[in-house]
Motif scaffolding. Structure first.
Motif, PDB file in Angstrom:
ATOM      1  N   ASP A 256       0.933  -5.092  -4.784  1.00  0.00           N
ATOM      2  CA  ASP A 256       0.180  -4.060  -5.067  1.00  0.00           C
ATOM      3  C   ASP A 256       0.054  -2.921  -4.018  1.00  0.00           C
ATOM      4  O   ASP A 256      -0.728  -1.982  -4.064  1.00  0.00           O
ATOM      5  CB  ASP A 256      -1.342  -4.348  -5.662  1.00  0.00           C
ATOM      6  N   ASN A 257       0.376  -3.345  -2.903  1.00  0.00           N
ATOM      7  CA  ASN A 257       0.605  -2.757  -1.533  1.00  0.00           C
ATOM      8  C   ASN A 257       1.942  -1.950  -1.473  1.00  0.00           C
ATOM      9  O   ASN A 257       2.758  -2.421  -0.953  1.00  0.00           O
ATOM     10  CB  ASN A 257       0.158  -3.418  -0.308  1.00  0.00           C
ATOM     11  N   ARG A 258       2.185  -0.651  -2.220  1.00  0.00           N
ATOM     12  CA  ARG A 258       3.414  -0.088  -2.203  1.00  0.00           C
ATOM     13  C   ARG A 258       3.986   0.380  -1.026  1.00  0.00           C
ATOM     14  O   ARG A 258       5.017   0.260  -0.720  1.00  0.00           O
ATOM     15  CB  ARG A 258       3.244   1.203  -3.209  1.00  0.00           C
ATOM     16  N   LYS A 259       2.962   0.771   0.015  1.00  0.00           N
ATOM     17  CA  LYS A 259       3.212   1.351   1.057  1.00  0.00           C
ATOM     18  C   LYS A 259       3.889   0.126   2.019  1.00  0.00           C
ATOM     19  O   LYS A 259       4.963   0.148   2.599  1.00  0.00           O
ATOM     20  CB  LYS A 259       2.118   1.837   2.122  1.00  0.00           C
ATOM     21  N   LEU A 260       3.194  -0.986   2.056  1.00  0.00           N
ATOM     22  CA  LEU A 260       3.670  -2.306   2.898  1.00  0.00           C
ATOM     23  C   LEU A 260       4.795  -2.590   2.185  1.00  0.00           C
ATOM     24  O   LEU A 260       5.760  -3.224   3.041  1.00  0.00           O
ATOM     25  CB  LEU A 260       2.387  -3.250   2.854  1.00  0.00           C
ATOM     26  N   ASN A 261       5.003  -2.739   0.764  1.00  0.00           N
ATOM     27  CA  ASN A 261       6.158  -3.192   0.226  1.00  0.00           C
ATOM     28  C   ASN A 261       7.512  -2.379   0.842  1.00  0.00           C
ATOM     29  O   ASN A 261       8.667  -2.792   0.994  1.00  0.00           O
ATOM     30  CB  ASN A 261       6.345  -3.130  -1.311  1.00  0.00           C
ATOM     31  N   TYR A 433      -1.554  -0.218   7.358  1.00  0.00           N
ATOM     32  CA  TYR A 433      -1.276  -0.241   5.951  1.00  0.00           C
ATOM     33  C   TYR A 433      -2.059  -1.601   5.311  1.00  0.00           C
ATOM     34  O   TYR A 433      -2.387  -1.663   4.192  1.00  0.00           O
ATOM     35  CB  TYR A 433       0.107  -0.247   5.447  1.00  0.00           C
ATOM     36  N   ALA A 434      -2.158  -2.460   6.018  1.00  0.00           N
ATOM     37  CA  ALA A 434      -2.595  -3.998   5.734  1.00  0.00           C
ATOM     38  C   ALA A 434      -4.045  -3.718   5.585  1.00  0.00           C
ATOM     39  O   ALA A 434      -5.064  -3.162   6.203  1.00  0.00           O
ATOM     40  CB  ALA A 434      -2.382  -4.814   6.655  1.00  0.00           C
ATOM     41  N   ASP A 506       4.243   6.940   0.481  1.00  0.00           N
ATOM     42  CA  ASP A 506       3.251   8.033   0.382  1.00  0.00           C
ATOM     43  C   ASP A 506       2.342   8.068   1.687  1.00  0.00           C
ATOM     44  O   ASP A 506       1.191   7.606   1.654  1.00  0.00           O
ATOM     45  CB  ASP A 506       2.476   8.084  -0.882  1.00  0.00           C
ATOM     46  N   ASP A 507       2.774   8.648   2.600  1.00  0.00           N
ATOM     47  CA  ASP A 507       1.747   8.815   3.827  1.00  0.00           C
ATOM     48  C   ASP A 507       2.452  10.264   4.754  1.00  0.00           C
ATOM     49  O   ASP A 507       2.972   9.980   6.006  1.00  0.00           O
ATOM     50  CB  ASP A 507       2.081   7.588   4.694  1.00  0.00           C
ATOM     51  N   GLN A 508       2.324  11.096   4.162  1.00  0.00           N
ATOM     52  CA  GLN A 508       2.680  12.271   4.805  1.00  0.00           C
ATOM     53  C   GLN A 508       1.547  13.541   5.078  1.00  0.00           C
ATOM     54  O   GLN A 508       1.760  14.476   5.511  1.00  0.00           O
ATOM     55  CB  GLN A 508       4.096  12.958   4.050  1.00  0.00           C
TER      56      GLN A 508
END
Length: 582
Positions: A256-261, A433-434, A506-508
C-alpha cells in the motif's frame, strides 16, 4: 494566581507554574526557579531520547568494522587458496540472500519485540560467523570449503541486517515528525560514519590477514564483545515496537506504500550498479598479475616474475590463482585492502556531509524523487567512462601499471562521491516515506531490496569477470581486462534503470534546483505564484471540482453538490492554509 507556561515545541513538553502578582522580587525569583525547573525537565527528556540513539549507533558502528573486515578476510584468503572470482562470489551468496529474508523478518521482530532484541541477536550471530571461520581448513576440497564458508557467511549476513535495522530506524524514532531537514542530516551522519568505519574494517582485516589469519579473526571477535554490554544494559525493550498493532508477515507484503515500493526497486538496481564491479572483480583485478610472461618466462625465484606472479615448480612464471585471471595490477593484500577501504571511507564521509556540502548549497534539501533521479543519472558516468577506457585505452591492453592506477584513482574517487550522495538521499527517502508506527517493517522491506541488489551484483560480477575474456593458458588463466570492462558496463546499465524507476514516484512538489540561481523543475509553490489566474481541473470519479489559486496561503475546494454533470451548484469552502499539498 496567574498561570505561566513554559513550552518547548520540539519536545512537546509543557510545565505550568503558579506565581503571585504581588511582590516583584518574589515574582522574579519564582519565575527563575520555574525556568530552571522547566529547562531541567526538558534537558532530561532530551537526554532520555538521545540515549538509545547513542547506544544503538555506537554498537552499529562498531559492528560495521567487523563486517567490513570479514569481507576482506574471506575474499583475500580465498584468493590465496586459488579460488576463482565466481567461486568467491558463491561464498557470499548466502550472505546476501540471508539479507533478503532477514530484512523481512527483522522488520517483524523489530515491531514485535523491539530494536534491542534485534541488535543483540545480530551481535551474537556475528560471533557465530567469526567462530565458524576458525574451522576453515587448508586441506579441504574446494567444494567443501565453498559450502562451509558460505554457511559461515550466511550468519554474518543475518547479523548485519539485524544490526542495521536498529541503526536505521532509531533516527526516525528520535526525530520530530515535521523536522525533515534534521532527519536528513541525522540519517546521513549515521549512514556515512557506518560506511567510513566499514572502510576501516576493510583495511584492518587485510592488514591483520597479512600477519595471521587467526589473529585477524580474534581481533574482530573482541570488537563484537565490546559492543554487547551497552546494548544489554542501556536500551529499553519497548524501543521501536509497533504502538497500535503488531506487525505480521502479511503486513510486509501489503503493497500500500507505492512510494516505498518503487524506491525499493530503484535501490535494488542502484546497489547492483556498484557491486557489479566493486565487491569481487576490483579486488581480484588488483591482485591479478600481468598476463605477459606467464607460462613462458623462465625463473629461479619470485623476483624474476612480474608483480603478483610466482615462480612455479616448472621453472616458469605462473599465476598463483589462474581462476582470478591475469592482466591486473599485481598488488599486495594490504594495498588492496587499503584501496578498497579508502573508497569506503571517502564514500562514508561524503555521505555524512551530503546535506551540508552538496544538497544544501544546491538547494536540494530535503531531497525528493527528482533529486535522486538527477544524481542517479550522474552515477552512471564514472562506470560508463571506465568501461570505455578499459576496452580502448592502450594502457590496459599493454598493462601500463602507472596509467591504470591513475584511472582507478579517478574512478574510485568520483564514484565514491557520487554514489555516496545517492545513498544518502535514498537513506533519507526511505525513513521519510515510511510510516512512523511501521518504520521497522518499512525499513526492513526496503533493505530486503537492497540485499537483492547486492546479491544480483555479486553473483553477476563473478560470472562476468570469470567467464568473459579469452583463455591465455593454464598457468595464466583468462584475460581479466575484458571481464572487468563488462562488469563496468553492467553497473552503468543498472544506474540508468534505477533512475527510470525513480521517475515513477509521486514526490516532486518541491521541484528540483541546482543552486540558488538554477531551477531545473519548478515547485508547486513557484508555479502557483507564477500563474495569476485560476487553474481548474475536474475529477469525474469523485464529482469534485478543485480550484487552486496563485496565493500560497489559501487553497479552496469547490464541491459540486449536483449528481448531474451538466448542472453545477457550487459551494466554496476553505479547506486549509499554508500547506503546499493543497
Amino acid at each position: 494566581d496567574r498561570k505561566a507556561k513554559h513550552i518547548d515545541k520540539n519536545n512537546k513538553l509543557e510545565i505550568t507554574a503558579s506565581v503571585k502578582e504581588s511582590g516583584n522580587d518574589a515574582l522574579i525569583i519564582k519565575q527563575e526557579k520555574q525556568d530552571e525547573s522547566a529547562m531541567g525537565i526538558i534537558g532530561a527528556a532530551r537526554s532520555k531520547a538521545l540515549r538509545p540513539f547513542v547506544i544503538i549507533s555506537s554498537s552499529y558502528l562498531l559492528f560495521t568494522v567487523t563486517d567490513g573486515a570479514s569481507r576482506m578476510i574471506v575474499l583475500l584468503h580465498a584468493y590465496n587458496k586459488s579460488f576463482s572470482a565466481f567461486e568467491v562470489a558463491l561464498m557470499f551468496t548466502l550472505y546476501e540472500l540471508a539479507g533478503v529474508v532477514t530484512n523481512l523478518l527483522a522488520g517483524i521482530m523489530g515491531a514485535k519485540w523491539g530494536i534491542k532484541v534485534t541488535l543483540l541477536v545480530g551481535l551474537f550471530l556475528q560471533l557465530v560467523s567469526y567462530g565458524l571461520l576458525f574451522g576453515w581448513k587448508d586441506d579441504w576440497s574446494k567444494e567443501t570449503a565453498i559450502l562451509y564458508v558460505t554457511i559461515a557467511q550466511m550468519w554474518g549476513g543475518v547479523a548485519k541486517d539485524l544490526t542495521k535495522l536498529g541503526g536505521k530506524t532509531v533516527t526516525k524514532l528520535v526525530t520530530p515528525e515535521e523536522q525533515e531537514t534534521k532527519l536528513f542530516k541525522l540519517v546521513s551522519f549515521i549512514t556515512g560514519w557506518k560506511n567510513s568505519l566499514k572502510g576501516v574494517g576493510y583495511f584492518l582485516g587485510s592488514a591483520l590477514l597479512q600477519i595471521s589469519y587467526d589473529l585477524a579473526l580474534t581481533v574482530m571477535i573482541c570488537l563484537i564483545v565490546l559492543a554487547m554490554p551497552w546494548a544489554i544494559f542501556g536500551l529499553d525493550r519497548e524501543l521501536g515496537t509497533a504502538k497500535k498493532k503488531n506487525a505480521s508477515l502479511k503486513d510486509i507484503f501489503v503493497m500500500d506504500n507505492r512510494k516505498l515500493n518503487l524506491l525499493s526497486l530503484a535501490r535494488l538496481f542502484l546497489f547492483a550498479s556498484r557491486d557489479f564491479w566493486f565487491e569481487v572483480p576490483l579486488p581480484f583485478f588488483f591482485r591479478a598479475p600481468a598476463c605477459e610472461g606467464l607460462g613462458t618466462k623462465t625463473c629461479f625465484s619470485h623476483i624474476d616474475c612480474s608483480n603478483g606472479a610466482i615462480c612455479g615448480e616448472s621453472g616458469f612464471c605462473e599465476n598463483p590463482n589462474p581462476g582470478g585471471g591475469c592482466g591486473g595490477l599485481g598488488l599486495e593484500r594490504v594495498v588492496v585492502g587499503a584501496a578498497l577501504g579508502a573508497y569506503i571511507i571517502l564514500y562514508g564521509q561524503v555521505q555524512s556531509w551530503t546535506p551540508q556540502l552538496v544538497t544544501g548549497p544546491l538547494k536540494q534539501t530535503p531531497p525528493n524523487k527528482l533529486t535522486e533521479v538527477f544524481w542517479c543519472l550522474i552515477n552512471s558516468l564514472p562506470t560508463g567512462l571506465m568501461a570505455a577506457v578499459v576496452v580502448f585505452d592502450p594502457a590496459f591492453q599493454e598493462n601500463e601499471t602507472s596509467k591504470m592506477i591513475t584511472w582507478f584513482v579517478v574512478l574510485i574517487a568520483s564514484f565514491a562521491i557520487i554514489f555516496a550522495i545517492n545513498s544518502s538521499i535514498h537513506s533519507f527517502l526511505v525513513v521519510n516515506y515510511a510510516s512512523k508506527e511501521k518504520v521497522a517493517v518499512s525499513v526492513g522491506f526496503y533493505y530486503m531490496s537492497n540485499a537483492l541488489g547486492r546479491l544480483m551484483g555479486t553473483l553477476g560480477s563473478g560470472l562476468l569477470y570469470t567467464f568473459v575474456g579469452e583463455d591465455v593458458g593454464p598457468l595464466a588463466g583468462t584475460n581479466a581486462v575484458a571481464g572487468l570492462a563488462t562488469c563496468f558496463l553492467a553497473g552503468t546499465l543498472c544506474s540508468l534503470i534505477s533512475a527510470i524507476i525513480t521517475l515513477f514516484i509521486d514526490d516532486q512538489s518541491n521541484g528540483l534546483k541546482c543552486g540558488p540561481c538554477c531551477t531545473i523543475v519548478k515547485s508547486i509553490e513557484e508555479n502557483m505564484e507564477k500563474n495569476s489566474h485560476f487553474d481548474k481541473s475536474y475529477d469525474n470519479t469523485s464529482n469534485t471540482k478543485h480550484i487552486t489559486t496563485h496565493t500560497f496561503t489559501q487553497a479552496i475546494e469547490v464541491i459540486d453538490e449536483s449528481k448531474d454533470s451538466n448542472q453545477h451548484v457550487d459551494q466554496i469552502t476553505p479547506i486549509c492554509e499554508n500547506e503546499v499539498s493543497c
